[in-house]
Design a protein around this motif. Structure first.
Motif, PDB file in Angstrom:
ATOM      1  N   ALA A 260      -3.782  -2.361   8.374  1.00  0.00           N
ATOM      2  CA  ALA A 260      -4.487  -3.331   7.536  1.00  0.00           C
ATOM      3  C   ALA A 260      -5.702  -3.904   8.267  1.00  0.00           C
ATOM      4  O   ALA A 260      -6.690  -4.246   7.638  1.00  0.00           O
ATOM      5  CB  ALA A 260      -3.547  -4.459   7.114  1.00  0.00           C
TER       6      ALA A 260
ATOM      7  N   ASP B 190       5.714   1.463  -2.682  1.00  0.00           N
ATOM      8  CA  ASP B 190       4.543   2.323  -2.605  1.00  0.00           C
ATOM      9  C   ASP B 190       3.440   1.640  -1.797  1.00  0.00           C
ATOM     10  O   ASP B 190       3.017   0.530  -2.127  1.00  0.00           O
ATOM     11  CB  ASP B 190       4.075   2.596  -4.038  1.00  0.00           C
ATOM     12  CG  ASP B 190       2.973   3.601  -4.147  1.00  0.00           C
ATOM     13  OD1 ASP B 190       2.305   3.898  -3.139  1.00  0.00           O
ATOM     14  OD2 ASP B 190       2.774   4.110  -5.266  1.00  0.00           O
ATOM     15  N   ALA B 191       2.957   2.295  -0.762  1.00  0.00           N
ATOM     16  CA  ALA B 191       1.901   1.716   0.084  1.00  0.00           C
ATOM     17  C   ALA B 191       0.510   2.113  -0.382  1.00  0.00           C
ATOM     18  O   ALA B 191      -0.470   1.786   0.273  1.00  0.00           O
ATOM     19  CB  ALA B 191       2.106   2.126   1.536  1.00  0.00           C
ATOM     20  N   THR B 192       0.417   2.807  -1.505  1.00  0.00           N
ATOM     21  CA  THR B 192      -0.897   3.239  -1.992  1.00  0.00           C
ATOM     22  C   THR B 192      -1.444   2.327  -3.080  1.00  0.00           C
ATOM     23  O   THR B 192      -2.588   2.477  -3.488  1.00  0.00           O
ATOM     24  CB  THR B 192      -0.840   4.684  -2.538  1.00  0.00           C
ATOM     25  OG1 THR B 192       0.001   4.714  -3.691  1.00  0.00           O
ATOM     26  CG2 THR B 192      -0.329   5.647  -1.491  1.00  0.00           C
ATOM     27  N   LEU B 193      -0.640   1.389  -3.546  1.00  0.00           N
ATOM     28  CA  LEU B 193      -1.081   0.501  -4.627  1.00  0.00           C
ATOM     29  C   LEU B 193      -1.930  -0.648  -4.096  1.00  0.00           C
ATOM     30  O   LEU B 193      -1.721  -1.124  -2.981  1.00  0.00           O
ATOM     31  CB  LEU B 193       0.136  -0.077  -5.357  1.00  0.00           C
ATOM     32  CG  LEU B 193       1.060   0.920  -6.043  1.00  0.00           C
ATOM     33  CD1 LEU B 193       2.263   0.205  -6.622  1.00  0.00           C
ATOM     34  CD2 LEU B 193       0.309   1.678  -7.113  1.00  0.00           C
ATOM     35  N   THR B 194      -2.863  -1.100  -4.911  1.00  0.00           N
ATOM     36  CA  THR B 194      -3.676  -2.272  -4.589  1.00  0.00           C
ATOM     37  C   THR B 194      -3.349  -3.363  -5.599  1.00  0.00           C
ATOM     38  O   THR B 194      -3.418  -3.131  -6.809  1.00  0.00           O
ATOM     39  CB  THR B 194      -5.179  -1.932  -4.665  1.00  0.00           C
ATOM     40  OG1 THR B 194      -5.439  -0.859  -3.768  1.00  0.00           O
ATOM     41  CG2 THR B 194      -6.027  -3.134  -4.299  1.00  0.00           C
ATOM     42  N   ARG B 195      -3.012  -4.535  -5.103  1.00  0.00           N
ATOM     43  CA  ARG B 195      -2.643  -5.639  -5.987  1.00  0.00           C
ATOM     44  C   ARG B 195      -3.853  -6.088  -6.804  1.00  0.00           C
ATOM     45  O   ARG B 195      -4.906  -6.393  -6.247  1.00  0.00           O
ATOM     46  CB  ARG B 195      -2.115  -6.801  -5.150  1.00  0.00           C
ATOM     47  CG  ARG B 195      -1.613  -7.962  -5.961  1.00  0.00           C
ATOM     48  CD  ARG B 195      -1.172  -9.107  -5.045  1.00  0.00           C
ATOM     49  NE  ARG B 195      -0.722 -10.217  -5.818  1.00  0.00           N
ATOM     50  CZ  ARG B 195       0.555 -10.493  -6.052  1.00  0.00           C
ATOM     51  NH1 ARG B 195       1.488  -9.731  -5.543  1.00  0.00           N
ATOM     52  NH2 ARG B 195       0.889 -11.533  -6.766  1.00  0.00           N
ATOM     53  N   PRO B 196      -3.702  -6.147  -8.123  1.00  0.00           N
ATOM     54  CA  PRO B 196      -4.833  -6.585  -8.958  1.00  0.00           C
ATOM     55  C   PRO B 196      -4.985  -8.101  -8.916  1.00  0.00           C
ATOM     56  O   PRO B 196      -4.104  -8.819  -8.453  1.00  0.00           O
ATOM     57  CB  PRO B 196      -4.421  -6.122 -10.356  1.00  0.00           C
ATOM     58  CG  PRO B 196      -2.941  -6.087 -10.322  1.00  0.00           C
ATOM     59  CD  PRO B 196      -2.554  -5.730  -8.909  1.00  0.00           C
ATOM     60  N   THR B 197      -6.095  -8.582  -9.446  1.00  0.00           N
ATOM     61  CA  THR B 197      -6.300 -10.027  -9.522  1.00  0.00           C
ATOM     62  C   THR B 197      -5.353 -10.610 -10.573  1.00  0.00           C
ATOM     63  O   THR B 197      -5.055  -9.955 -11.583  1.00  0.00           O
ATOM     64  CB  THR B 197      -7.754 -10.354  -9.910  1.00  0.00           C
ATOM     65  OG1 THR B 197      -8.047  -9.728 -11.155  1.00  0.00           O
ATOM     66  CG2 THR B 197      -8.718  -9.873  -8.839  1.00  0.00           C
TER      67      THR B 197
ATOM     68  N   TYR C  34       5.973   1.693   2.208  1.00  0.00           N
ATOM     69  CA  TYR C  34       6.299   0.593   3.121  1.00  0.00           C
ATOM     70  C   TYR C  34       7.787   0.645   3.440  1.00  0.00           C
ATOM     71  O   TYR C  34       8.616   0.823   2.540  1.00  0.00           O
ATOM     72  CB  TYR C  34       6.000  -0.770   2.476  1.00  0.00           C
ATOM     73  CG  TYR C  34       4.547  -1.116   2.414  1.00  0.00           C
ATOM     74  CD1 TYR C  34       3.803  -1.353   3.571  1.00  0.00           C
ATOM     75  CD2 TYR C  34       3.899  -1.235   1.193  1.00  0.00           C
ATOM     76  CE1 TYR C  34       2.470  -1.683   3.509  1.00  0.00           C
ATOM     77  CE2 TYR C  34       2.566  -1.561   1.121  1.00  0.00           C
ATOM     78  CZ  TYR C  34       1.846  -1.795   2.282  1.00  0.00           C
ATOM     79  OH  TYR C  34       0.531  -2.121   2.216  1.00  0.00           O
TER      80      TYR C  34
ATOM     81  N   LYS D  15       4.092   1.518   7.675  1.00  0.00           N
ATOM     82  CA  LYS D  15       3.602   2.406   6.633  1.00  0.00           C
ATOM     83  C   LYS D  15       4.017   3.798   7.064  1.00  0.00           C
ATOM     84  O   LYS D  15       3.576   4.302   8.096  1.00  0.00           O
ATOM     85  CB  LYS D  15       2.080   2.329   6.496  1.00  0.00           C
ATOM     86  CG  LYS D  15       1.614   1.244   5.588  1.00  0.00           C
ATOM     87  CD  LYS D  15       0.138   1.411   5.292  1.00  0.00           C
ATOM     88  CE  LYS D  15      -0.326   0.358   4.329  1.00  0.00           C
ATOM     89  NZ  LYS D  15      -1.752   0.494   4.029  1.00  0.00           N
TER      90      LYS D  15
ATOM     91  N   TYR E 270       1.191  -3.103 -12.259  1.00  0.00           N
ATOM     92  CA  TYR E 270       1.441  -3.162 -10.814  1.00  0.00           C
ATOM     93  C   TYR E 270       2.885  -3.549 -10.508  1.00  0.00           C
ATOM     94  O   TYR E 270       3.528  -2.974  -9.636  1.00  0.00           O
ATOM     95  CB  TYR E 270       0.468  -4.163 -10.180  1.00  0.00           C
ATOM     96  CG  TYR E 270       0.709  -4.426  -8.720  1.00  0.00           C
ATOM     97  CD1 TYR E 270       0.267  -3.534  -7.753  1.00  0.00           C
ATOM     98  CD2 TYR E 270       1.366  -5.584  -8.303  1.00  0.00           C
ATOM     99  CE1 TYR E 270       0.476  -3.779  -6.407  1.00  0.00           C
ATOM    100  CE2 TYR E 270       1.581  -5.835  -6.965  1.00  0.00           C
ATOM    101  CZ  TYR E 270       1.135  -4.930  -6.018  1.00  0.00           C
ATOM    102  OH  TYR E 270       1.350  -5.181  -4.684  1.00  0.00           O
TER     103      TYR E 270
END
Length: 86
Positions: A84, A21-28, A52, A64, A38
């Motif tokens: 990016a 999935d290219a819509t996810l943002t990696r958390p801290t 991706y 993408k 995640y």
């Protein structure tokens, strides 16, 4: 299904590897619950979605790809690096 590679032109999906999935943002990393979600939890989207793909049997570019996951229609494919940077 064919994916339009910006370098190689239109190619069959057998040349590519789906990479998620290219819509996810990696958390801290300090947020264990968010990191678990995640890594392990996935939605099953319907309709247009961003993904991706890696061109394994071609130019080795990361793409993408925007496609309709219900009809497999590929709408757009751009280099992941270019998107990016913008």
């Amino acid at each position: 299904m064919r994916i339009p590679c910006p370098y190689c032109g239109s190619r069959d999906t057998s040349e590519f590897s789906y990479s998620g999935d290219a819509t996810l943002t990696r958390p801290t990393p300090d947020n264990a619950d968010a990191m678990f979600d995640y890594v392990y939890l996935r939605d099953n989207p319907v309709g247009v979605h961003r993904e991706y793909w890696y061109h394994t049997a071609g130019c080795h570019a990361w793409l993408k790809v925007t496609r309709n996951v219900s009809t497999h229609e590929v709408i757009d494919a751009v280099l992941a690096h270019d998107e990016a940077a913008s």
